[in-house]
Scaffold this motif. Structure first.
Motif, short mmCIF file in Angstrom:
data_model
loop_
_atom_site.label_atom_id
_atom_site.label_comp_id
_atom_site.label_asym_id
_atom_site.label_seq_id
_atom_site.Cartn_x
_atom_site.Cartn_y
_atom_site.Cartn_z
N TYR A 63 0.82 -1.15 -0.06
CA TYR A 63 0.05 -0.02 -0.12
C TYR A 63 0.79 1.28 0.03
N TYR A 64 0.72 2.10 -0.94
CA TYR A 64 1.37 3.44 -1.08
C TYR A 64 0.54 4.67 -0.76
N CYS A 65 1.23 5.28 -0.12
CA CYS A 65 0.58 6.74 0.27
C CYS A 65 1.06 7.63 -1.04
N HIS A 66 0.06 8.73 -1.22
CA HIS A 66 0.20 9.53 -2.30
C HIS A 66 -0.36 10.87 -1.89
N ALA A 67 0.52 11.99 -2.24
CA ALA A 67 -0.13 13.49 -1.79
C ALA A 67 0.54 14.32 -2.81
N LYS A 68 -0.35 15.43 -2.96
CA LYS A 68 -0.07 16.51 -3.70
C LYS A 68 0.18 17.62 -2.80
N ILE A 69 1.56 18.14 -2.83
CA ILE A 69 1.99 19.13 -2.03
C ILE A 69 2.26 20.43 -2.68
N LEU A 70 2.16 21.38 -1.98
CA LEU A 70 2.69 22.73 -2.29
C LEU A 70 3.84 23.18 -1.35
N ARG A 71 5.05 23.59 -1.87
CA ARG A 71 6.05 23.71 -0.89
C ARG A 71 6.41 25.21 -0.74
N GLY A 72 5.46 25.94 -1.51
CA GLY A 72 5.67 27.32 -1.29
C GLY A 72 4.21 28.06 -2.01
N LEU A 73 4.14 29.24 -1.56
CA LEU A 73 2.99 29.90 -2.09
C LEU A 73 2.72 30.06 -3.64
N THR A 74 3.98 30.13 -4.36
CA THR A 74 4.09 30.32 -5.90
C THR A 74 4.64 28.99 -6.37
N ALA A 75 4.87 27.94 -5.43
CA ALA A 75 5.49 26.69 -5.97
C ALA A 75 4.64 25.89 -6.91
N ALA A 76 4.92 24.92 -7.60
CA ALA A 76 4.20 23.93 -8.14
C ALA A 76 3.55 23.00 -7.51
N LEU A 77 2.43 22.55 -7.60
CA LEU A 77 1.87 21.30 -7.24
C LEU A 77 2.70 20.19 -7.69
N THR A 78 3.34 19.40 -6.55
CA THR A 78 3.95 18.36 -6.67
C THR A 78 3.33 17.15 -6.17
N VAL A 79 3.74 15.90 -6.82
CA VAL A 79 2.99 14.74 -6.33
C VAL A 79 3.92 13.91 -5.78
N TYR A 80 3.93 13.57 -4.52
CA TYR A 80 4.81 12.80 -3.77
C TYR A 80 4.25 11.13 -3.37
N TRP A 81 5.24 10.14 -3.39
CA TRP A 81 4.69 9.08 -3.20
C TRP A 81 5.57 8.42 -1.71
N GLY A 82 4.84 7.73 -0.93
CA GLY A 82 5.54 7.10 0.15
C GLY A 82 6.26 5.83 -0.35
N GLN A 83 7.17 5.01 0.66
CA GLN A 83 7.81 3.87 0.12
C GLN A 83 7.18 2.72 0.07
N GLY A 84 5.86 2.67 0.62
CA GLY A 84 5.11 1.36 0.61
C GLY A 84 5.08 0.79 1.99
N THR A 85 3.82 0.23 2.31
CA THR A 85 3.77 -0.71 3.49
C THR A 85 3.15 -1.86 2.93
N GLN A 86 3.78 -3.04 3.43
CA GLN A 86 3.06 -4.33 2.86
C GLN A 86 2.08 -4.87 3.83
N VAL A 87 0.73 -5.12 3.13
CA VAL A 87 -0.49 -5.66 3.99
C VAL A 87 -0.51 -7.03 3.40
N THR A 88 -0.54 -8.02 4.30
CA THR A 88 -0.66 -9.38 4.14
C THR A 88 -1.94 -10.01 4.86
N VAL A 89 -2.97 -10.63 4.13
CA VAL A 89 -4.02 -11.02 4.69
C VAL A 89 -3.95 -12.50 4.67
N SER A 90 -4.15 -13.48 5.71
CA SER A 90 -4.15 -14.72 5.62
C SER A 90 -5.42 -15.32 5.67
N SER A 91 -5.67 -16.46 4.79
CA SER A 91 -6.73 -17.18 5.00
C SER A 91 -7.11 -18.24 6.14
#
Length: 121
Positions: free
Chosen positions: A93-121
């Motif tokens: 599972y990856y987190c995603h965010a659109k972030i402004l680093r300043g008032l006049t900065a461009a909106l930039t997309v960032y991603w997390g490194q991911g976290t594993q989710v395992t569901v056993s039956s």
């Protein structure tokens, strides 16, 4: 620099619950849309849910009855509560965010490194 750090993944039995967290840190003026995606082995990354700064949400149709996305703007953090988990929810599972680093900065997309989710039956 901006970092997204996820936590809360792990191994759970079918029917169980997990809560994922993702905190954005660094040089942040404002965090706009945030969300979660997932990627299972051998499959493409897919949308799980997104949330706007005003907490409007969007879910993958197959997940909206079991998953809930929320956020804390003061903490630049997004959460994903996952209930009644199924083996087919196993993925990174990856987190995603659109972030402004300043008032006049461009909106930039960032991603997390991911976290594993395992569901056993």
């Amino acid at each position: 620099q901006v970092q997204l750090v996820e936590s809360g993944g792990g191994l759970v039995q079918a029917g169980g619950s997990l809560r994922l967290s993702c905190a954005a840190s660094g040089s942040i003026f404002r965090t706009n849309d945030m969300g979660w995606y997932r990627q299972a082995p051998g499959k493409q990354r897919e949308l799980v849910a997104t949330i706007t700064r005003t907490s409007s949400t969007n879910y993958a149709d197959s997940l909206k009855d079991r998953f809930t996305i929320s956020r804390d703007n003061a903490k630049n953090t997004v959460y994903l509560q996952m209930n009644n988990l199924k083996p087919e929810d196993t993925a990174v599972y990856y987190c995603h965010a659109k972030i402004l680093r300043g008032l006049t900065a461009a909106l930039t997309v960032y991603w997390g490194q991911g976290t594993q989710v395992t569901v056993s039956s």
